[in-house]
Design an enzyme around this catalytic site. Structure first.
Site, short mmCIF file in Angstrom:
data_model
loop_
_atom_site.label_atom_id
_atom_site.label_comp_id
_atom_site.label_asym_id
_atom_site.label_seq_id
_atom_site.Cartn_x
_atom_site.Cartn_y
_atom_site.Cartn_z
N HIS A 113 0.83 -1.22 0.00
CA HIS A 113 0.00 0.00 0.00
C HIS A 113 0.86 1.26 0.00
O HIS A 113 0.36 2.35 0.30
CB HIS A 113 -0.95 0.01 1.20
CG HIS A 113 -2.06 -0.99 1.06
ND1 HIS A 113 -2.84 -1.38 2.13
CD2 HIS A 113 -2.50 -1.70 0.00
CE1 HIS A 113 -3.72 -2.28 1.71
NE2 HIS A 113 -3.53 -2.49 0.41
N SER A 180 -4.65 -8.07 10.85
CA SER A 180 -5.42 -7.47 9.75
C SER A 180 -6.86 -7.98 9.81
O SER A 180 -7.11 -9.15 10.08
CB SER A 180 -4.82 -7.85 8.39
OG SER A 180 -5.62 -7.30 7.34
N1 APR Z 1 -2.65 -7.80 18.33
C1 APR Z 1 -3.47 -8.54 17.52
N2 APR Z 1 -4.44 -7.99 16.72
C2 APR Z 1 -4.57 -6.65 16.76
C3 APR Z 1 -3.76 -5.81 17.59
C4 APR Z 1 -2.77 -6.46 18.39
N3 APR Z 1 -1.96 -5.76 19.20
N4 APR Z 1 -4.15 -4.52 17.40
C5 APR Z 1 -5.16 -4.54 16.51
N5 APR Z 1 -5.41 -5.80 16.12
C6 APR Z 1 -6.35 -6.25 15.09
C7 APR Z 1 -7.73 -5.60 15.18
O1 APR Z 1 -8.61 -6.42 15.93
C8 APR Z 1 -8.16 -5.51 13.71
O2 APR Z 1 -9.03 -6.57 13.35
O3 APR Z 1 -5.82 -5.82 13.85
C9 APR Z 1 -6.87 -5.64 12.91
C10 APR Z 1 -6.56 -4.41 12.09
O4 APR Z 1 -7.55 -4.32 11.07
P1 APR Z 1 -7.71 -2.93 10.29
O5 APR Z 1 -7.75 -1.83 11.26
O6 APR Z 1 -8.85 -3.11 9.32
O7 APR Z 1 -6.35 -2.77 9.48
P2 APR Z 1 -5.92 -3.48 8.13
O8 APR Z 1 -6.51 -4.84 8.02
O9 APR Z 1 -4.44 -3.36 8.04
O10 APR Z 1 -6.59 -2.53 7.02
C11 APR Z 1 -6.29 -2.81 5.68
O11 APR Z 1 -7.40 -0.75 5.03
O12 APR Z 1 -7.76 1.52 5.35
C12 APR Z 1 -7.06 0.58 4.62
O13 APR Z 1 -5.04 0.95 3.54
C13 APR Z 1 -5.58 0.75 4.81
O14 APR Z 1 -3.86 -0.92 4.82
C14 APR Z 1 -5.12 -0.58 5.37
C15 APR Z 1 -6.20 -1.52 4.91
#
Ligand code: APR
Length: 237
Positions: A113, A180
């Site tokens: 990204h 994620s």
């Molecule tokens: N340990 C384990 N899991 C965790 C922790 C942690 N310390 N902190 C957060 N999480 C989990 C949350 O429960 C959540 O489900 O990580 C996940 C993060 O999900 P998102 O916030 O949706 O992030 P991501 O999946 O990276 O988003 C994908 O969306 O907005 C776009 O471009 C942006 O790259 C991003 C993409």
């Protein structure tokens, strides 16, 4: 479990999302304290927002870049870097744009990204350091608009990065998702591609994900930092 799987695998790929950075103090997007809570991401992180909501677009990215100035990669990042150096890991595909894997010295990162740690001019593609956004200077010498080198909603991913990530997923024997929600495509195709090429799939995420039923192992409700530390202790690094 992860330590044993790593020892049995000849080709391991880690795939990280925003959950990998929350223990460094960087908010994720979709959990309860996430950046997208009550906000439509397209109003801030899209090509339309860049064009039609420019002031909010600039302040959104400036505040994220400013917050990152004091952020350090947590211990889990160092574990992944050390596993790479020891040959336990072949690549780290990341959706994150905070640059923390690179700051932790990881040489194997595929940033699908892009990055908010570097900027470029929309018109002439000239690149600029993140400092320009901290100084709120958004005009290029050519007169064009300077923006972060991140993939915005509505934009295509960098072809080379996506091809490298798909290649890594196809070759993986073990594919470990760390933090994620797996709701954004095409990034969320990668665990599927790995699984279709008979990799073992592990999902470490505090909350359930739509791909949990595809996984061989799922770890919910635990912090990534603790899970990685536990495996590192078992492996001896
Ligand atoms: N340990 C384990 N899991 C965790 C922790 C942690 N310390 N902190 C957060 N999480 C989990 C949350 O429960 C959540 O489900 O990580 C996940 C993060 O999900 P998102 O916030 O949706 O992030 P991501 O999946 O990276 O988003 C994908 O969306 O907005 C776009 O471009 C942006 O790259 C991003 C993409």
């Amino acid at each position: 479990m992860i330590a044993n799987l790593l020892q049995a695998s000849k080709n391991t790929v880690v795939f990280t999302g925003a959950g990998m950075s929350t223990e460094s103090g960087v908010p994720d997007f979709r959990s309860a304290q996430g950046l997208w809570r009550g906000i439509d991401p397209r109003s801030l992180a899209s090509i339309e927002a860049l064009r039609d909501n420019t002031n909010d677009f600039v302040s959104f990215y400036s505040s994220r870049i400013r917050a990152l100035q004091t952020v350090k990669p947590h211990r889990g990042y160092d574990v992944l870097t050390s596993w790479g150096k020891q040959g336990w890991l072949q690549s780290v595909i990341t959706q994150n744009t905070d640059g923390l894997h690179e700051i932790a010295g990881n040489p194997q990162v595929i940033p699908i990204h892009g990055t908010i740690r570097e900027l470029h001019c929309e018109a002439c593609r000239n690149t600029y350091p993140e400092q320009r956004y901290l100084d709120e200077e958004v005009r290029c010498s050519c007169g064009g608009f300077i923006r972060p080198s991140v993939v915005l909603f509505g934009e295509m991913l960098d072809e080379r990065a996506l091809e490298a990530a798909e290649q890594a997923a196809r070759q993986a024997e073990l594919f470990i998702v760390l933090g994620s929600s797996l709701v954004v495509s095409p990034a969320n195709w990668l665990p599927r591609i790995a699984r279709e090429h008979s990799a073992k799939l592990v999902i470490v995420n505090e909350e359930p994900t739509p791909l949990d039923t595809l996984a061989d192992y799922v770890i919910h409700g635990r912090k990534i930092g603790d899970v990685l530390q536990e495996a590192a202790d078992k492996l001896g690094y």
